[in-house]
Scaffold this motif. Structure first.
Motif, mmCIF file in Angstrom:
data_model
loop_
_atom_site.group_PDB
_atom_site.id
_atom_site.type_symbol
_atom_site.label_atom_id
_atom_site.label_comp_id
_atom_site.label_asym_id
_atom_site.label_seq_id
_atom_site.Cartn_x
_atom_site.Cartn_y
_atom_site.Cartn_z
ATOM 1 N N ALA A 152 0.839 -1.194 0.000
ATOM 2 C CA ALA A 152 0.000 0.000 0.000
ATOM 3 C C ALA A 152 0.872 1.242 0.000
ATOM 4 N N ALA A 153 0.345 2.318 -0.554
ATOM 5 C CA ALA A 153 1.065 3.585 -0.551
ATOM 6 C C ALA A 153 1.138 4.127 0.870
ATOM 7 N N ASN A 154 2.252 4.776 1.192
ATOM 8 C CA ASN A 154 2.324 5.463 2.479
ATOM 9 C C ASN A 154 2.138 6.962 2.268
ATOM 10 N N ARG A 155 1.992 7.686 3.354
ATOM 11 C CA ARG A 155 1.646 9.111 3.257
ATOM 12 C C ARG A 155 2.796 9.968 2.763
ATOM 13 N N GLN A 156 3.995 9.402 2.721
ATOM 14 C CA GLN A 156 5.149 10.183 2.289
ATOM 15 C C GLN A 156 5.290 10.215 0.768
ATOM 16 N N LEU A 157 4.602 9.316 0.059
ATOM 17 C CA LEU A 157 4.711 9.257 -1.396
ATOM 18 C C LEU A 157 3.540 10.002 -2.036
ATOM 19 N N ALA A 158 3.871 10.994 -2.858
ATOM 20 C CA ALA A 158 2.873 11.789 -3.599
ATOM 21 C C ALA A 158 1.709 12.242 -2.719
ATOM 22 N N PRO A 159 1.975 12.951 -1.610
ATOM 23 C CA PRO A 159 0.870 13.390 -0.749
ATOM 24 C C PRO A 159 -0.079 14.359 -1.437
ATOM 25 N N ALA A 160 0.395 15.103 -2.434
ATOM 26 C CA ALA A 160 -0.501 16.007 -3.154
ATOM 27 C C ALA A 160 -1.610 15.230 -3.848
ATOM 28 N N ASP A 161 -1.275 14.046 -4.343
ATOM 29 C CA ASP A 161 -2.306 13.254 -5.017
ATOM 30 C C ASP A 161 -3.359 12.763 -4.041
ATOM 31 N N ALA A 162 -2.944 12.348 -2.856
ATOM 32 C CA ALA A 162 -3.921 11.859 -1.879
ATOM 33 C C ALA A 162 -4.971 12.926 -1.589
ATOM 34 N N ARG A 163 -4.532 14.162 -1.459
ATOM 35 C CA ARG A 163 -5.473 15.267 -1.194
ATOM 36 C C ARG A 163 -6.330 15.558 -2.420
ATOM 37 N N LEU A 164 -5.698 15.647 -3.585
ATOM 38 C CA LEU A 164 -6.441 15.995 -4.792
ATOM 39 C C LEU A 164 -7.421 14.898 -5.175
ATOM 40 N N TYR A 165 -7.070 13.639 -4.904
ATOM 41 C CA TYR A 165 -7.963 12.517 -5.213
ATOM 42 C C TYR A 165 -9.304 12.689 -4.499
ATOM 43 N N ALA A 166 -9.234 13.036 -3.202
ATOM 44 C CA ALA A 166 -10.460 13.244 -2.433
ATOM 45 C C ALA A 166 -11.233 14.465 -2.937
ATOM 46 N N ILE A 167 -10.519 15.514 -3.287
ATOM 47 C CA ILE A 167 -11.159 16.733 -3.791
ATOM 48 C C ILE A 167 -11.876 16.463 -5.116
ATOM 49 N N ARG A 168 -11.236 15.665 -5.979
ATOM 50 C CA ARG A 168 -11.858 15.340 -7.270
ATOM 51 C C ARG A 168 -13.195 14.643 -7.063
ATOM 52 N N ASP A 169 -13.232 13.732 -6.117
ATOM 53 C CA ASP A 169 -14.464 13.002 -5.853
ATOM 54 C C ASP A 169 -15.548 13.957 -5.359
ATOM 55 N N GLU A 170 -15.188 14.849 -4.438
ATOM 56 C CA GLU A 170 -16.164 15.764 -3.854
ATOM 57 C C GLU A 170 -16.614 16.847 -4.836
ATOM 58 N N SER A 171 -15.743 17.228 -5.772
ATOM 59 C CA SER A 171 -16.052 18.339 -6.672
ATOM 60 C C SER A 171 -16.622 17.869 -8.013
ATOM 61 N N GLY A 172 -16.771 16.551 -8.202
ATOM 62 C CA GLY A 172 -17.329 16.045 -9.453
ATOM 63 C C GLY A 172 -16.400 16.184 -10.631
ATOM 64 N N SER A 173 -15.088 16.095 -10.403
ATOM 65 C CA SER A 173 -14.117 16.263 -11.490
ATOM 66 C C SER A 173 -13.270 15.007 -11.690
ATOM 67 N N VAL A 174 -13.803 13.862 -11.290
ATOM 68 C CA VAL A 174 -13.065 12.601 -11.389
ATOM 69 C C VAL A 174 -12.687 12.294 -12.834
ATOM 70 N N GLU A 175 -13.527 12.662 -13.806
ATOM 71 C CA GLU A 175 -13.345 12.248 -15.201
ATOM 72 C C GLU A 175 -12.247 13.000 -15.936
ATOM 73 N N SER A 176 -11.624 13.998 -15.338
ATOM 74 C CA SER A 176 -10.607 14.782 -16.035
ATOM 75 C C SER A 176 -9.434 13.907 -16.469
ATOM 76 N N LEU A 177 -9.161 13.875 -17.782
ATOM 77 C CA LEU A 177 -8.047 13.087 -18.308
ATOM 78 C C LEU A 177 -6.716 13.573 -17.743
ATOM 79 N N ASP A 178 -6.539 14.880 -17.629
ATOM 80 C CA ASP A 178 -5.294 15.424 -17.099
ATOM 81 C C ASP A 178 -5.073 15.014 -15.649
ATOM 82 N N LEU A 179 -6.132 15.087 -14.847
ATOM 83 C CA LEU A 179 -5.992 14.747 -13.423
ATOM 84 C C LEU A 179 -5.848 13.245 -13.224
#
Length: 431
Positions: A152-179
């Motif tokens: 499993a991933a730990n919190r030290q690897l790509a922490p920006a993604d862990a935050r943005l992943y949750a934001i994408r789900d909440e903001s309805g932007s999961v489908e973005s090809l770039d993200l």
């Protein structure tokens, strides 16, 4: 520049994401200086206007560098694989040991299932004693001993993604090809890999149901990863039916063991094809993948990995000792005679989730024993009443509901459909 609002405005106005703007966003996501509102606005702007190809590369690199990036000093190349998710897809459990048997090293950071697709970590945790939550020192030890580890991933690897992943789900932007591209690659590249092979699924059980969207994702991933400095290729593969003849955690481990023992089936063939492509990226002989199976070296590395991560040393010899079995098993009778013409594969995955073998929310607990086995493949002839599959369930009520769901997912035709290739397309540097 420390204010994210001009970066968001540039994207919103169609000017893309700059080399300076990407690190500001990534740092702000990881240290909290970008607020949830700003992160949501960023994600929505990217969804609607895009980052541009250069911005996608910059965002991937910045998110990779938002935490630790592993460095390796090993006598062989460090390689990895990623799949966009499917049903009965346990390729990672075969491919990682094959690559290790061929002289590569595989520190595979994987995920759990969510929605209708299964998770590699959940499958491995069906094995008695197997541990996926390893710290960096333990990861390095397992990779050194077995040639591969799946963790499993730990919190030290790509922490920006862990935050943005949750934001994408909440903001309805999961489908973005770039993200999506930046999310997948930032985690993989933070593991310090030199080569990556991608399995982009296409069909009724995939997130990309049509060839065009699968190709767009594959091309974005391949181009971005190569531009960030990791040699990468992708296969677009069939997910109009389950890859293996089983779906569910312990049942898929049994399918993996069967593939090691028989060297046959779609799961085996796709694992070999992906391994061959990955070895070629690293300058190793692609034909050594098949030789690793024939010699038993691949199975040996799988056994080493299982033991090194806390599992039993004799899993391959005695799977029934260490894998749970469901108390209720029911056949799914074919409603008519004919040929399997089509399968609504997502519905099969959803039936596994309803049995308790998957999760709809990240906190859901999983029953590792339940699922579907002996799934009939497209094109095979069936007699009326002959089993299309077997449901493995925790209780009779759940089993009976699953029988009806699986029946509804299968279409029986009078004639067999045209055969479709397992590998639909190969995507290399172009795109």
């Amino acid at each position: 520049m420390s204010d994210p609002r001009p970066v968001i405005a540039d994207i919103r106005e169609g000017r893309g994401l700059t080399e300076a703007g990407a690190p500001l966003i990534a740092r702000g996501l990881s240290d909290g200086s970008v607020s949830d509102a700003q992160a949501g606005a960023f994600a929505m702007a990217v969804l609607l206007r895009g980052t541009g190809a250069a911005g996608r590369v910059a965002l991937t690199r910045a998110m990779r560098d938002s935490g630790d990036v592993l460095r390796w000093n090993l006598p062989g190349p460090v390689l990895d694989k990623h799949s966009t998710g499917g049903i009965g897809d346990s390729v990672s459990l075969i491919l990682a040991p094959v690559l290790a048997a061929c002289g590569a090293y595989v520190p595979m950071i994987s995920g759990r299932g969510l929605g209708h697709t299964g998770g590699t970590l959940d499958k491995l945790e069906a094995i008695e004693g197997f541990r996926v939550d390893l710290d960096e020192a333990a990861l390095r030890k397992v990779v050194g001993e077995a040639g591969c580890a799946i963790v499993a991933a730990n919190r030290q690897l790509a922490p920006a993604d862990a935050r943005l992943y949750a934001i994408r789900d909440e903001s309805g932007s999961v489908e973005s090809l770039d993200l999506i591209t930046a999310s997948i690659l930032s985690k993989k590249l933070a593991a310090g890999i030199e080569g990556l092979v991608l399995d982009v699924k296409c069909g009724s059980g995939a997130f990309s149901r049509d060839r065009a969207s699968a190709r767009a994702l594959a091309e974005a991933l391949v181009a971005t990863a190569n531009d960030v400095g990791c040699k990468t290729t992708a296969l677009i593969t069939d997910m109009d039916q389950p890859l293996a003849d089983a779906a569910g955690n312990a049942l898929e481990i049994r399918a993996v063991i069967a593939a090691f023992q028989s060297g046959q089936g779609a799961l085996f063939e796709l694992s070999l094809s992906l391994a061959e492509d990955c070895l070629a990226l690293a300058g190793l002989a692609p034909e050594s993948a098949r030789a690793a199976f024939a010699s038993g070296k691949a199975a040996e590395h799988f056994a080493r990995m299982v033991a090194a991560q806390g599992g039993p040393r004799d899993l391959l010899e005695h799977p029934d000792r260490y894998l749970p079995r469901a108390p209720v098993v029911l056949p799914v009778p074919a409603p008519a005679a004919g040929f399997v013409g089509a399968i609504e594969t997502t519905a099969l995955g959803q039936s596994v989730v309803r049995l308790g073998g998957g999760r709809l929310h990240s906190a859901d607990r999983i029953d590792p024993a339940v699922g579907l086995a002996a799934l009939a493949r497209i094109g095979v002839p069936v007699a009326a009443g002959e089993p299309l599959a077997f449901v493995h369930a925790a209780d009779a009520d759940g089993a009976e509901r699953a029988v009806l769901a699986v029946q509804a997912a299968y279409r029986i035709d009078l004639a067999p459909p045209p055969a479709e290739p397992l590998i639909r397309e190969r995507i290399t540097r172009h795109g």
